[in-house]
Design a protein around this motif. Structure first.
Motif, PDB file in Angstrom:
ATOM      1  N   GLY A   9      57.973  22.359  45.685  1.00 56.22           N
ATOM      2  CA  GLY A   9      57.717  21.049  46.256  1.00 56.22           C
ATOM      3  C   GLY A   9      56.665  21.080  47.339  1.00 56.22           C
ATOM      4  N   SER A  10      55.800  20.067  47.358  1.00 56.30           N
ATOM      5  CA  SER A  10      54.730  20.014  48.362  1.00 56.30           C
ATOM      6  C   SER A  10      54.854  18.783  49.241  1.00 56.30           C
ATOM      7  CB  SER A  10      53.358  20.027  47.675  1.00 56.30           C
ATOM      8  OG  SER A  10      53.185  18.872  46.869  1.00 56.30           O
ATOM      9  N   GLY A  11      56.117  18.458  49.606  1.00 54.66           N
ATOM     10  CA  GLY A  11      56.310  17.466  50.652  1.00 54.66           C
ATOM     11  C   GLY A  11      55.753  18.020  51.949  1.00 54.66           C
ATOM     12  N   ILE A  12      55.846  17.260  53.018  1.00 56.18           N
ATOM     13  CA  ILE A  12      55.237  17.675  54.280  1.00 56.18           C
ATOM     14  C   ILE A  12      55.800  19.015  54.751  1.00 56.18           C
ATOM     15  CG2 ILE A  12      56.874  16.369  55.709  1.00 56.18           C
ATOM     16  CD1 ILE A  12      53.108  16.694  56.351  1.00 56.18           C
ATOM     17  N   ALA A  13      57.109  19.246  54.544  1.00 58.25           N
ATOM     18  CA  ALA A  13      57.698  20.531  54.938  1.00 58.25           C
ATOM     19  C   ALA A  13      57.258  21.645  54.002  1.00 58.25           C
ATOM     20  CB  ALA A  13      59.223  20.433  54.960  1.00 58.25           C
ATOM     21  N   GLY A  14      57.106  21.343  52.717  1.00 54.45           N
ATOM     22  CA  GLY A  14      56.634  22.342  51.770  1.00 54.45           C
ATOM     23  C   GLY A  14      55.222  22.789  52.082  1.00 54.45           C
ATOM     24  N   LEU A  15      54.357  21.835  52.458  1.00 43.28           N
ATOM     25  CA  LEU A  15      52.997  22.185  52.855  1.00 43.28           C
ATOM     26  C   LEU A  15      53.011  23.075  54.099  1.00 43.28           C
ATOM     27  CD1 LEU A  15      51.218  18.727  52.385  1.00 43.28           C
ATOM     28  CD2 LEU A  15      50.858  20.780  50.999  1.00 43.28           C
ATOM     29  N   ALA A  16      53.831  22.691  55.079  1.00 39.67           N
ATOM     30  CA  ALA A  16      53.918  23.475  56.312  1.00 39.67           C
ATOM     31  C   ALA A  16      54.456  24.871  56.030  1.00 39.67           C
ATOM     32  CB  ALA A  16      54.798  22.765  57.330  1.00 39.67           C
ATOM     33  N   ALA A  17      55.462  24.973  55.165  1.00 43.79           N
ATOM     34  CA  ALA A  17      56.029  26.273  54.820  1.00 43.79           C
ATOM     35  C   ALA A  17      54.986  27.150  54.133  1.00 43.79           C
ATOM     36  CB  ALA A  17      57.243  26.085  53.910  1.00 43.79           C
ATOM     37  N   ALA A  18      54.222  26.555  53.226  1.00 43.26           N
ATOM     38  CA  ALA A  18      53.192  27.303  52.507  1.00 43.26           C
ATOM     39  C   ALA A  18      52.146  27.847  53.474  1.00 43.26           C
ATOM     40  CB  ALA A  18      52.540  26.412  51.455  1.00 43.26           C
ATOM     41  N   ILE A  19      51.710  27.023  54.412  1.00 47.69           N
ATOM     42  CA  ILE A  19      50.704  27.438  55.396  1.00 47.69           C
ATOM     43  C   ILE A  19      51.251  28.569  56.270  1.00 47.69           C
ATOM     44  CG2 ILE A  19      49.442  26.687  57.461  1.00 47.69           C
ATOM     45  CD1 ILE A  19      49.286  23.880  56.042  1.00 47.69           C
ATOM     46  N   ARG A  20      52.476  28.403  56.743  1.00 49.75           N
ATOM     47  CA  ARG A  20      53.053  29.417  57.627  1.00 49.75           C
ATOM     48  C   ARG A  20      53.246  30.743  56.892  1.00 49.75           C
ATOM     49  NH1 ARG A  20      54.613  27.889  62.546  1.00 49.75           N
ATOM     50  NH2 ARG A  20      54.662  25.654  63.034  1.00 49.75           N
ATOM     51  N   LEU A  21      53.704  30.710  55.662  1.00 51.94           N
ATOM     52  CA  LEU A  21      53.915  31.951  54.914  1.00 51.94           C
ATOM     53  C   LEU A  21      52.587  32.627  54.569  1.00 51.94           C
ATOM     54  CD1 LEU A  21      56.838  30.897  52.544  1.00 51.94           C
ATOM     55  CD2 LEU A  21      56.955  32.438  54.507  1.00 51.94           C
ATOM     56  N   GLN A  22      51.580  31.818  54.253  1.00 53.96           N
ATOM     57  CA  GLN A  22      50.267  32.398  53.954  1.00 53.96           C
ATOM     58  C   GLN A  22      49.714  33.132  55.179  1.00 53.96           C
ATOM     59  OE1 GLN A  22      49.075  32.005  50.804  1.00 53.96           O
ATOM     60  NE2 GLN A  22      47.101  33.019  51.011  1.00 53.96           N
ATOM     61  N   THR A  23      49.925  32.560  56.367  1.00 47.70           N
ATOM     62  CA  THR A  23      49.430  33.207  57.584  1.00 47.70           C
ATOM     63  C   THR A  23      50.234  34.472  57.919  1.00 47.70           C
ATOM     64  OG1 THR A  23      50.821  31.846  59.032  1.00 47.70           O
ATOM     65  CG2 THR A  23      48.612  31.023  58.543  1.00 47.70           C
ATOM     66  N   LYS A  24      51.436  34.585  57.339  1.00 48.60           N
ATOM     67  CA  LYS A  24      52.244  35.791  57.542  1.00 48.60           C
ATOM     68  C   LYS A  24      51.865  36.896  56.555  1.00 48.60           C
ATOM     69  CE  LYS A  24      56.506  33.911  59.575  1.00 48.60           C
ATOM     70  NZ  LYS A  24      56.839  34.976  60.532  1.00 48.60           N
ATOM     71  N   GLY A  25      50.907  36.610  55.682  1.00 47.21           N
ATOM     72  CA  GLY A  25      50.461  37.637  54.752  1.00 47.21           C
ATOM     73  C   GLY A  25      50.998  37.515  53.345  1.00 47.21           C
ATOM     74  N   PHE A  26      51.795  36.491  53.071  1.00 50.90           N
ATOM     75  CA  PHE A  26      52.292  36.278  51.724  1.00 50.90           C
ATOM     76  C   PHE A  26      51.211  35.644  50.848  1.00 50.90           C
ATOM     77  CE2 PHE A  26      56.237  36.632  54.027  1.00 50.90           C
ATOM     78  CZ  PHE A  26      57.128  37.180  53.117  1.00 50.90           C
ATOM     79  N   ARG A  27      51.276  35.923  49.549  1.00 56.09           N
ATOM     80  CA  ARG A  27      50.514  35.156  48.573  1.00 56.09           C
ATOM     81  C   ARG A  27      51.422  34.001  48.152  1.00 56.09           C
ATOM     82  NH1 ARG A  27      50.343  37.840  44.070  1.00 56.09           N
ATOM     83  NH2 ARG A  27      51.740  39.498  44.780  1.00 56.09           N
ATOM     84  N   VAL A  28      51.009  32.780  48.439  1.00 57.68           N
ATOM     85  CA  VAL A  28      51.889  31.626  48.257  1.00 57.68           C
ATOM     86  C   VAL A  28      51.468  30.799  47.050  1.00 57.68           C
ATOM     87  CG1 VAL A  28      52.837  29.546  49.312  1.00 57.68           C
ATOM     88  CG2 VAL A  28      52.303  31.537  50.750  1.00 57.68           C
ATOM     89  N   GLN A  29      52.453  30.482  46.226  1.00 61.41           N
ATOM     90  CA  GLN A  29      52.232  29.594  45.085  1.00 61.41           C
ATOM     91  C   GLN A  29      53.193  28.419  45.215  1.00 61.41           C
ATOM     92  OE1 GLN A  29      52.640  31.410  41.198  1.00 61.41           O
ATOM     93  NE2 GLN A  29      51.328  29.869  40.275  1.00 61.41           N
ATOM     94  N   VAL A  30      52.648  27.215  45.127  1.00 60.98           N
ATOM     95  CA  VAL A  30      53.443  25.999  45.250  1.00 60.98           C
ATOM     96  C   VAL A  30      53.532  25.326  43.888  1.00 60.98           C
ATOM     97  CG1 VAL A  30      53.676  23.754  46.371  1.00 60.98           C
ATOM     98  CG2 VAL A  30      52.677  25.681  47.643  1.00 60.98           C
ATOM     99  N   PHE A  31      54.759  25.012  43.455  1.00 61.15           N
ATOM    100  CA  PHE A  31      54.969  24.253  42.234  1.00 61.15           C
ATOM    101  C   PHE A  31      55.421  22.839  42.615  1.00 61.15           C
ATOM    102  CE2 PHE A  31      55.487  28.610  40.678  1.00 61.15           C
ATOM    103  CZ  PHE A  31      54.658  28.567  39.552  1.00 61.15           C
ATOM    104  N   GLU A  32      54.698  21.842  42.143  1.00 63.74           N
ATOM    105  CA  GLU A  32      54.958  20.445  42.477  1.00 63.74           C
ATOM    106  C   GLU A  32      55.134  19.641  41.191  1.00 63.74           C
ATOM    107  OE1 GLU A  32      55.702  16.987  43.576  1.00 63.74           O
ATOM    108  OE2 GLU A  32      55.382  18.351  45.265  1.00 63.74           O
ATOM    109  N   SER A  33      56.217  18.868  41.129  1.00 64.86           N
ATOM    110  CA  SER A  33      56.485  18.083  39.918  1.00 64.86           C
ATOM    111  C   SER A  33      55.557  16.886  39.773  1.00 64.86           C
ATOM    112  CB  SER A  33      57.949  17.618  39.903  1.00 64.86           C
ATOM    113  OG  SER A  33      58.221  16.799  41.022  1.00 64.86           O
TER     114      SER A  33
END
Length: 487
Positions: A9-33
């Motif tokens: 999900g890429s709601g506002i929290a999903g976007l924030a989570a993706a950004i924060r995890l990417q900055t922690k060094g994760f490769r982030v993939q978001v699936f949005e319906s």
């Protein structure tokens, strides 16, 4: 090789989570319906009119700015906003009007002049709201309630000695009625319960923390509209390497030996080191987590209120209206009884009108206005919504006509109507509830899902249906709390 995380999900929290995890060094993939990012925080057009679909109030902009700063970007390169000089225009049917100026001294003077309530009482109330924020925000907004160290740190220990001042043993209405003699002012401060879909006659007085956000910290407007919060964060996420797949509903969270290790999309497995769920918690357990142990007590909690929204293109300019406007019901208690006890809509509802064209002129043709006209309604429990819409539309129009001395229906050029069924189908919000579980009891904060799963390792949660709650700032904070748990 860096670890991989999947965000559902890429709601506002999903976007924030993706950004924060990417900055922690994760490769982030978001699936949005959906075919777009943002969830409830999206936009649409009706002819020459532009409308924000979801949240209309913007507070704590520093929580958005922080997401740019942690990536080394300047927020102003992506996103700009202005502080409102007037938070809201209030109207009552007896002709009384009140401007809620952002300057607290000016607001207090306005209240004393218009309503006869001493300015010092208004200032005292806002000071108490600030006190609540100082004591409660470190506990309820910035930490997980489900970790032992939340309750043993210095902030918590300070609060234990002030429990009688924190509103735990009174309702919002009870506290406001003790503070003010003027019933219009009580009603004005009671309306803050609706900011998380609650009933001021049931919800604890701790929610009197909310006026602090609007008055003392400020209400703001993004220069390009509320949807620009989504657009700017999506651009940031893409710029730092987050991968998005739209029109891609997740079918299942993969769990092996009690550990989440991926998802299934279109029948294909996608593996990951951790999974973040930004989908509504209730619907997530009913669908993508249906094979896992169910948190029955949380799933069975009463849900928050929902909304009925009339998006109207109005071919006239009303100079007395601003960005945020409230036309109050003449019987507030009865209105909330209808929403939470009768599961229906009161004949004299409080009407909220959000008009972004007052700050963003191109949202409507010249001389016209884009009205986001909303009333609070019960969540979807199988009511005859077509009949309720017909009746509510008539009552809303009559309310506006009586209060503003106009004939609004003759001025409606375009129209779109959203009800709890549509909110549920478009955003996967259980029963169309805007804020997840209800906050109508003193234990409500503890009856939200944690930002992690206690049963499944490497499965995390963020968004309005989990701790700390709904609304833009709390959704962003849910992602922040979650990310701080991940090494």
């Amino acid at each position: 090789m860096s670890k991989k995380s999947i965000v559902i999900g890429s709601g506002i929290a999903g976007l924030a989570a993706a950004i924060r995890l990417q900055t922690k060094g994760f490769r982030v993939q978001v699936f949005e319906s959906n075919s777009f990012a943002g969830g409830k925080l999206s936009e649409f057009h009706l002819g020459e009119y532009r409308f924000d679909f979801g949240p209309s109030l913007f507070t704590l902009p520093e929580e958005v700015d922080e997401l740019f700063k942690i990536t080394g970007r300047d927020p102003k390169d992506y996103f700009e906003y202005v502080r409102l000089p007037v938070n809201c225009h209030y109207f009552w049917e007896d002709g009384q009007k009140l401007h809620a100026y952002a300057n607290t001294d000016k607001f207090a003077e306005e209240v004393e002049t218009k309503l006869g309530e001493p300015a010092k009482k208004v200032k005292s109330n806002l000071q108490h709201s600030a006190y609540l924020y100082e004591r409660l925000a470190p506990l309820f907004m910035h930490r997980s309630l489900h970790k032992v160290n939340t309750w043993t740190n210095g902030d918590a220990l300070k609060s234990y000695f002030q429990l009688n001042k924190l509103g735990l043993f009174d309702t919002m209405n009870g506290a406001n009625a003790k503070q003010f003699d003027n019933q219009k002012l009580v009603q004005l401060f009671n309306r803050y319960a609706t900011y998380n879909g609650s009933d001021p006659y049931q919800t604890p007085a701790t929610l009197n923390i909310i006026p602090h956000l609007e008055f003392n910290k400020g209400a703001y407007f993004p220069k390009k509209g509320m949807h620009d919060i989504t657009a700017s964060l999506y651009k940031l996420a893409v710029d730092i390497g987050v991968n998005f797949q739209f029109d891609s509903p997740v079918e299942k969270v993969l769990v092996e030996k009690g550990i989440a290790n991926g998802v299934v999309v279109a029948g294909k497995e996608h593996k990951a080191d951790l999974v973040v769920n930004n989908m509504d918690m209730v619907n997530a357990y009913k669908t993508i987590l249906k094979d896992q142990k169910q948190p029955k007590k949380l799933l069975e909690q009463p849900k928050s209120s929902s909304a009925m929204i009339f998006y109207w293109g109005i071919k006239q300019h009303f100079p007395e209206l601003d960005l945020h406007n409230i036309l109050f019901s003449q019987n507030y208690k009865e209105e909330f009884d209808h929403i939470f006890k009768k599961k229906s809509i009161y004949e004299d509802p409080t009407v909220y009108i959000n008009i972004t064209s007052t700050y963003k002129a191109d949202d409507a043709p010249k001389g016209c206005m884009n009205w986001f006209t909303m009333i609070n309604v019960p969540n979807n429990q199988g009511q005859d919504w077509d009949e309720l819409i017909s009746e509510a539309r008539k009552n809303v129009i009559q309310k506006i006509n009586r209060t503003l001395n106009t004939d609004i229906e003759a001025l409606i050029e375009v129209e779109e109507i959203v009800d709890p069924r549509i909110i549920e189908s478009k955003t996967s919000s259980a029963q169309g509830a805007l804020y997840g579980n209800s906050s109508n009891n003193k234990y409500a904060a503890f009856l939200r899902h944690a930002n992690y799963s206690s049963e499944i390792k490497n499965l995390y949660f963020c968004g309005g249906s989990v701790h700390p709650g709904g609304g833009i700032p709390l959704c962003l904070l849910s992602a922040k709390i979650m990310s701080e748990m991940i090494a």
